[in-house]
Design a protein around this motif. Sequence first.
Motif, PDB file in Angstrom:
ATOM      1  N   GLY A 115      46.689  54.537  38.887  1.00  0.00           N
ATOM      2  CA  GLY A 115      45.514  54.124  38.139  1.00  0.00           C
ATOM      3  C   GLY A 115      44.810  52.965  38.805  1.00  0.00           C
ATOM      4  N   LEU A 116      43.921  52.358  38.054  1.00  0.00           N
ATOM      5  CA  LEU A 116      43.125  51.221  38.523  1.00  0.00           C
ATOM      6  C   LEU A 116      43.653  49.945  37.870  1.00  0.00           C
ATOM      7  N   VAL A 117      43.879  48.931  38.683  1.00  0.00           N
ATOM      8  CA  VAL A 117      44.401  47.678  38.166  1.00  0.00           C
ATOM      9  C   VAL A 117      43.789  46.532  38.959  1.00  0.00           C
ATOM     10  N   GLN A 118      43.679  45.381  38.339  1.00  0.00           N
ATOM     11  CA  GLN A 118      43.155  44.216  39.044  1.00  0.00           C
ATOM     12  C   GLN A 118      44.245  43.594  39.911  1.00  0.00           C
ATOM     13  N   ALA A 119      43.818  42.880  40.928  1.00  0.00           N
ATOM     14  CA  ALA A 119      44.772  42.180  41.790  1.00  0.00           C
ATOM     15  C   ALA A 119      45.656  41.266  40.942  1.00  0.00           C
ATOM     16  N   GLY A 120      46.933  41.265  41.251  1.00  0.00           N
ATOM     17  CA  GLY A 120      47.899  40.493  40.476  1.00  0.00           C
ATOM     18  C   GLY A 120      48.539  41.277  39.352  1.00  0.00           C
ATOM     19  N   GLY A 121      47.997  42.456  39.070  1.00  0.00           N
ATOM     20  CA  GLY A 121      48.518  43.270  37.988  1.00  0.00           C
ATOM     21  C   GLY A 121      49.699  44.118  38.402  1.00  0.00           C
ATOM     22  N   SER A 122      50.120  44.984  37.481  1.00  0.00           N
ATOM     23  CA  SER A 122      51.311  45.807  37.698  1.00  0.00           C
ATOM     24  C   SER A 122      51.038  47.259  37.326  1.00  0.00           C
ATOM     25  N   LEU A 123      51.782  48.141  37.964  1.00  0.00           N
ATOM     26  CA  LEU A 123      51.803  49.556  37.631  1.00  0.00           C
ATOM     27  C   LEU A 123      53.221  50.062  37.827  1.00  0.00           C
ATOM     28  N   ARG A 124      53.562  51.131  37.112  1.00  0.00           N
ATOM     29  CA  ARG A 124      54.846  51.792  37.337  1.00  0.00           C
ATOM     30  C   ARG A 124      54.593  53.254  37.647  1.00  0.00           C
ATOM     31  N   LEU A 125      55.062  53.673  38.785  1.00  0.00           N
ATOM     32  CA  LEU A 125      54.957  55.073  39.194  1.00  0.00           C
ATOM     33  C   LEU A 125      56.258  55.799  38.881  1.00  0.00           C
ATOM     34  N   SER A 126      56.131  57.074  38.559  1.00  0.00           N
ATOM     35  CA  SER A 126      57.293  57.917  38.301  1.00  0.00           C
ATOM     36  C   SER A 126      57.257  59.121  39.226  1.00  0.00           C
ATOM     37  N   CYS A 127      58.432  59.599  39.578  1.00  0.00           N
ATOM     38  CA  CYS A 127      58.555  60.819  40.368  1.00  0.00           C
ATOM     39  C   CYS A 127      59.627  61.667  39.710  1.00  0.00           C
ATOM     40  N   ALA A 128      59.206  62.753  39.081  1.00  0.00           N
ATOM     41  CA  ALA A 128      60.130  63.657  38.410  1.00  0.00           C
ATOM     42  C   ALA A 128      60.485  64.796  39.353  1.00  0.00           C
ATOM     43  N   ALA A 129      61.777  64.988  39.578  1.00  0.00           N
ATOM     44  CA  ALA A 129      62.245  65.988  40.532  1.00  0.00           C
ATOM     45  C   ALA A 129      62.923  67.145  39.803  1.00  0.00           C
ATOM     46  N   SER A 130      62.741  68.338  40.328  1.00  0.00           N
ATOM     47  CA  SER A 130      63.390  69.510  39.746  1.00  0.00           C
ATOM     48  C   SER A 130      63.617  70.554  40.822  1.00  0.00           C
ATOM     49  N   GLY A 131      64.494  71.503  40.530  1.00  0.00           N
ATOM     50  CA  GLY A 131      64.667  72.642  41.413  1.00  0.00           C
ATOM     51  C   GLY A 131      65.920  72.649  42.248  1.00  0.00           C
ATOM     52  N   ARG A 132      66.659  71.545  42.280  1.00  0.00           N
ATOM     53  CA  ARG A 132      67.917  71.521  43.037  1.00  0.00           C
ATOM     54  C   ARG A 132      68.700  70.287  42.635  1.00  0.00           C
ATOM     55  N   THR A 133      69.917  70.207  43.167  1.00  0.00           N
ATOM     56  CA  THR A 133      70.735  69.010  42.985  1.00  0.00           C
ATOM     57  C   THR A 133      70.386  68.016  44.072  1.00  0.00           C
ATOM     58  N   PHE A 134      70.155  66.778  43.696  1.00  0.00           N
ATOM     59  CA  PHE A 134      69.697  65.785  44.652  1.00  0.00           C
ATOM     60  C   PHE A 134      70.768  64.757  45.013  1.00  0.00           C
ATOM     61  N   SER A 135      72.026  65.089  44.754  1.00  0.00           N
ATOM     62  CA  SER A 135      73.085  64.100  44.948  1.00  0.00           C
ATOM     63  C   SER A 135      73.221  63.652  46.396  1.00  0.00           C
ATOM     64  N   THR A 136      72.861  64.488  47.353  1.00  0.00           N
ATOM     65  CA  THR A 136      72.952  64.112  48.769  1.00  0.00           C
ATOM     66  C   THR A 136      71.586  63.769  49.347  1.00  0.00           C
ATOM     67  N   TYR A 137      70.664  63.469  48.496  1.00  0.00           N
ATOM     68  CA  TYR A 137      69.295  63.194  48.918  1.00  0.00           C
ATOM     69  C   TYR A 137      68.907  61.746  48.637  1.00  0.00           C
ATOM     70  N   ALA A 138      67.866  61.332  49.324  1.00  0.00           N
ATOM     71  CA  ALA A 138      67.176  60.092  49.004  1.00  0.00           C
ATOM     72  C   ALA A 138      65.764  60.451  48.557  1.00  0.00           C
ATOM     73  N   VAL A 139      65.206  59.619  47.717  1.00  0.00           N
ATOM     74  CA  VAL A 139      63.811  59.791  47.315  1.00  0.00           C
ATOM     75  C   VAL A 139      63.022  58.621  47.887  1.00  0.00           C
ATOM     76  N   GLY A 140      62.036  58.955  48.667  1.00  0.00           N
ATOM     77  CA  GLY A 140      61.220  57.935  49.310  1.00  0.00           C
ATOM     78  C   GLY A 140      59.821  57.912  48.738  1.00  0.00           C
ATOM     79  N   TRP A 141      59.199  56.757  48.864  1.00  0.00           N
ATOM     80  CA  TRP A 141      57.789  56.617  48.501  1.00  0.00           C
ATOM     81  C   TRP A 141      57.022  56.237  49.765  1.00  0.00           C
ATOM     82  N   PHE A 142      55.922  56.913  49.952  1.00  0.00           N
ATOM     83  CA  PHE A 142      55.019  56.650  51.064  1.00  0.00           C
ATOM     84  C   PHE A 142      53.629  56.470  50.494  1.00  0.00           C
ATOM     85  N   ARG A 143      52.757  55.855  51.258  1.00  0.00           N
ATOM     86  CA  ARG A 143      51.380  55.714  50.801  1.00  0.00           C
ATOM     87  C   ARG A 143      50.431  55.915  51.978  1.00  0.00           C
ATOM     88  N   GLN A 144      49.224  56.352  51.633  1.00  0.00           N
ATOM     89  CA  GLN A 144      48.211  56.581  52.657  1.00  0.00           C
ATOM     90  C   GLN A 144      46.872  56.103  52.146  1.00  0.00           C
TER      91      GLN A 144
END
Length: 127
Positions: A10-39
Motif C-alpha cells: 500500500g501507500l504509507v508516509q516515510a517513517g510509517g509501517s506496513l506488514r506484508l504477508s505471503c501465503a504458500a500452498s501446494g507442497r510441504t515447505f519444510s526444506t525450503y526458505a521463503v525469500g522476499w525480493f523487491r524491484q
Amino acid sequence: QVQLVESGGGLVQAGGSLRLSCAASGRTFSTYAVGWFRQAPGKEREFVLAISWSGGSTIYADSVKGRFTNSRDSAKNTVFVQMNSLKPEDTAVYYCAAGRTGYRGRIYRTATEYDYWGQGTQVTVSS
C-alpha cells in the motif's frame, strides 16, 4: 501446484509501517526458505530478506536490517514481513519466493536459487 500469494502492500508516509504477508500452498515447505525480493522502476530485483521454514533462521539485506523483521506462522503456511521506519527508497514491488535451502540449511540471497514466485505487491513510501 505451488502458489505464493502476497498481500499487505500500500501507500504509507516515510517513517510509517506496513506488514506484508505471503501465503504458500501446494507442497510441504519444510526444506525450503521463503525469500522476499523487491524491484523498483528501472532497477534490478534485489534481495530483501529470507527465512528458513524449518529452523526459522533469517538473513537480511543491510539496507533493511534493524527496520524489517520476518516471522512465520507454520500452521497457516504464511510468512510475514513487518516493515518499520519506511523510507522513500523502499518503494518497489515486493515479491515473495520459495526455494530449497542448501547444505546445513543454508539460505540464499540470489533470486535464481528460488523456484516459486508470487505475483508481487506494491509498496509506495511518500516523502
